[in-house]
Scaffold this motif. Structure first.
Motif, PDB file in Angstrom:
ATOM      1  N   SER A 182      40.910 -22.787  -5.903  1.00  0.00           N
ATOM      2  CA  SER A 182      41.762 -21.657  -5.561  1.00  0.00           C
ATOM      3  C   SER A 182      41.183 -20.349  -6.094  1.00  0.00           C
ATOM      4  O   SER A 182      41.184 -19.325  -5.401  1.00  0.00           O
ATOM      5  CB  SER A 182      43.169 -21.882  -6.114  1.00  0.00           C
ATOM      6  OG  SER A 182      44.001 -20.784  -5.820  1.00  0.00           O
ATOM      7  N   ILE A 187      42.043 -19.015  -1.832  1.00  0.00           N
ATOM      8  CA  ILE A 187      43.080 -19.749  -1.105  1.00  0.00           C
ATOM      9  C   ILE A 187      44.097 -20.224  -2.141  1.00  0.00           C
ATOM     10  O   ILE A 187      43.720 -20.752  -3.185  1.00  0.00           O
ATOM     11  CB  ILE A 187      42.480 -20.949  -0.348  1.00  0.00           C
ATOM     12  CG1 ILE A 187      41.465 -20.452   0.689  1.00  0.00           C
ATOM     13  CG2 ILE A 187      43.570 -21.773   0.333  1.00  0.00           C
ATOM     14  CD1 ILE A 187      40.682 -21.573   1.358  1.00  0.00           C
ATOM     15  N   LYS A 190      49.081 -23.388  -3.595  1.00  0.00           N
ATOM     16  CA  LYS A 190      50.118 -23.950  -2.743  1.00  0.00           C
ATOM     17  C   LYS A 190      49.520 -24.530  -1.466  1.00  0.00           C
ATOM     18  O   LYS A 190      49.931 -25.602  -1.005  1.00  0.00           O
ATOM     19  CB  LYS A 190      51.146 -22.857  -2.405  1.00  0.00           C
ATOM     20  CG  LYS A 190      52.331 -23.339  -1.602  1.00  0.00           C
ATOM     21  CD  LYS A 190      53.310 -22.203  -1.349  1.00  0.00           C
ATOM     22  CE  LYS A 190      54.504 -22.680  -0.521  1.00  0.00           C
ATOM     23  NZ  LYS A 190      55.462 -21.579  -0.265  1.00  0.00           N
ATOM     24  N   ASP A 191      48.539 -23.823  -0.899  1.00  0.00           N
ATOM     25  CA  ASP A 191      47.889 -24.313   0.321  1.00  0.00           C
ATOM     26  C   ASP A 191      47.109 -25.595   0.048  1.00  0.00           C
ATOM     27  O   ASP A 191      47.125 -26.533   0.861  1.00  0.00           O
ATOM     28  CB  ASP A 191      46.951 -23.247   0.895  1.00  0.00           C
ATOM     29  CG  ASP A 191      47.703 -22.100   1.556  1.00  0.00           C
ATOM     30  OD1 ASP A 191      48.910 -22.265   1.821  1.00  0.00           O
ATOM     31  OD2 ASP A 191      47.090 -21.042   1.794  1.00  0.00           O
ATOM     32  N   SER A 228      39.557 -23.093   5.229  1.00  0.00           N
ATOM     33  CA  SER A 228      40.954 -23.328   4.874  1.00  0.00           C
ATOM     34  C   SER A 228      40.994 -24.371   3.776  1.00  0.00           C
ATOM     35  O   SER A 228      39.968 -24.994   3.456  1.00  0.00           O
ATOM     36  CB  SER A 228      41.736 -23.832   6.094  1.00  0.00           C
ATOM     37  OG  SER A 228      41.269 -25.122   6.484  1.00  0.00           O
TER      38      SER A 228
END
Length: 398
Positions: A182, A187, A190-191, A228
């Motif tokens: 992260s 990103i 949470k993702d 992502s």
């Protein structure tokens, strides 16, 4: 005048011819006359005219050829809008999405004002030497450049692609891997956590039981423009698959009468317990020997995992009394899952343990990683004393 038997008219004509006053008007007179001889001047004049005509023909033909070429050039130039200055106007970053076609790339280039038209980009592709391959990623480009210049940059990623990478270290537990990813990718956690809740989308091995812990292979990864949380995690599990296949992990597990999942658990313990390459296969042998003798593994690393703490090298009596199934002081056998993400060296050691009768090991110097192996409890206690002496010299570390 004597009678000649000729008419008056005939006499008149004869007289005119003799005196030279008559101009023949009958073509037969010209035909019957002697041939006129051309002068040298006339011959030269004829040759000059011929040379002029030939030269004029060559000039006209060359002009026609040049005009045709110019017409084609003008038609292509006018019908195919393209920038002409390879220097462009300003720097710009251009991202090629994963799986993008050359057609869609051309459209995006035009929108970004890198090229003037998609038609020019198509012509650049047609003139390219071979089949152009454009990799996904972000490239250093210039706006308002010829389409051929833009294509050249896109087909030379080593020079023009902006390499954004993330590095994930060996030995991290899953939650620490997420925190590191992260921070580096921007990103959100949470993702990543949402992606981990759908392990079936991550490409885990069938025998991983849909548990990502231990299967996000520690390595350096390159990010693309459409990165992502799921795509990053898939890269990591795919890398694990590549490495484990190269080590024939499943084949080795079968030969050892273990499951491949067991091998990963052992590798995850080795990753946390020892650092020196030569010690890893020996540590693996100690684990398998203790399992064979139904002895508890008694690994502090598994207790640390159960308590989610790593501030000390050792554990306390209270720590070792914890009821967690990961507490290998309290429970015999392997913990229920990996306690870290092992690297290739630890996986290889777990799948190919050294031969030996060692039952214990102690890292006597945590700074250097020096580890000593013992076959008897007495020998092991002596090594423990060495470790305690090190701890005495490094207060707060143990």
């Amino acid at each position: 005048m004597p009678d000649t038997g000729r008419t008056d008219q005939e006499l008149i004509e004869e007289t005119e011819l003799i005196e030279g006053t008559r101009k023949p008007d009958d073509v037969t007179d010209l035909l019957d006359g002697p041939p006129e001889r051309r002068s040298k001047t006339a011959v030269k004049r004829g040759k000059s005219c011929l040379a002029v005509l030939v030269a004029l023909g060559i000039i006209l033909a060359g002009g026609l050829f040049a005009w045709q070429k110019f017409s084609v050039f003008a038609e292509e130039t006018l019908s195919t809008p393209d920038y002409t200055d390879a220097r462009g106007t300003k720097d710009v970053r251009f991202t090629v999405p994963s799986g993008a076609s050359l057609t869609s790339i051309g459209i995006d280039l035009q929108k970004a004002d890198v090229i003037k038209s998609t038609k020019a980009f198509k012509k650049a592709i047609e003139k390219y030497n071979g089949n152009p391959v454009v990799q996904a990623g972000t490239y250093k480009m210039r706006t308002q450049v010829p389409a051929a210049s833009a294509l050249n940059r896109l087909t030379h990623p080593a020079k023009y692609r902006i390499r954004k990478t993330v590095q994930v270290l060996e030995g991290l537990r899953l939650s620490d891997q997420v925190a590191s990813l992260s921070k580096q990718t921007k990103i959100s956690r949470k993702d990543f956590q949402a992606a981990l809740k759908k392990p079936q989308n991550l490409g885990l091995p069938d025998w991983a039981h849909n548990r990502p812990e231990g299967f996000l292979f520690p390595d350096t990864y390159e990010l693309t423009g459409d990165t992502s949380a799921t795509s990053v995690l898939k890269q990591m599990t795919e890398r694990f698959g590549t490495v484990s296949d190269g080590l024939d992990l499943q084949g080795r597990a079968q030969a050892m009468h273990r499951s491949p999942y067991d091998i990963v658990i052992v590798a995850s313990i080795i990753e946390k317990e020892v650092r020196r390459p030569a010690d890893r296969p020996k540590a693996a042998r100690v684990i398998y020997n203790r399992l064979a003798h139904k002895m508890p593994l008694q690994m502090d690393s598994t207790v640390h995992y159960a308590l989610n703490k790593s501030d000390r090298v050792t554990t306390t009596p209270a720590d070792r009394a914890n009821a967690s199934p990961y507490n290998t002081y309290k429970h015999v056998g392997l913990p229920p899952g990996p306690i870290s993400a092992p690297g290739k060296a630890s996986l290889q050691a777990a799948a190919n343990p050294a031969s030996g009768s060692w039952m214990y090991f102690v890292t006597v110097n945590p700074d250097t990683g020096e580890t000593k192996f013992a076959t008897t409890l007495a020998q092991h206690d002596a090594y423990v004393a060495e470790f305690q002496a090190w701890c005495g010299k490094h207060p707060g570390r143990c």
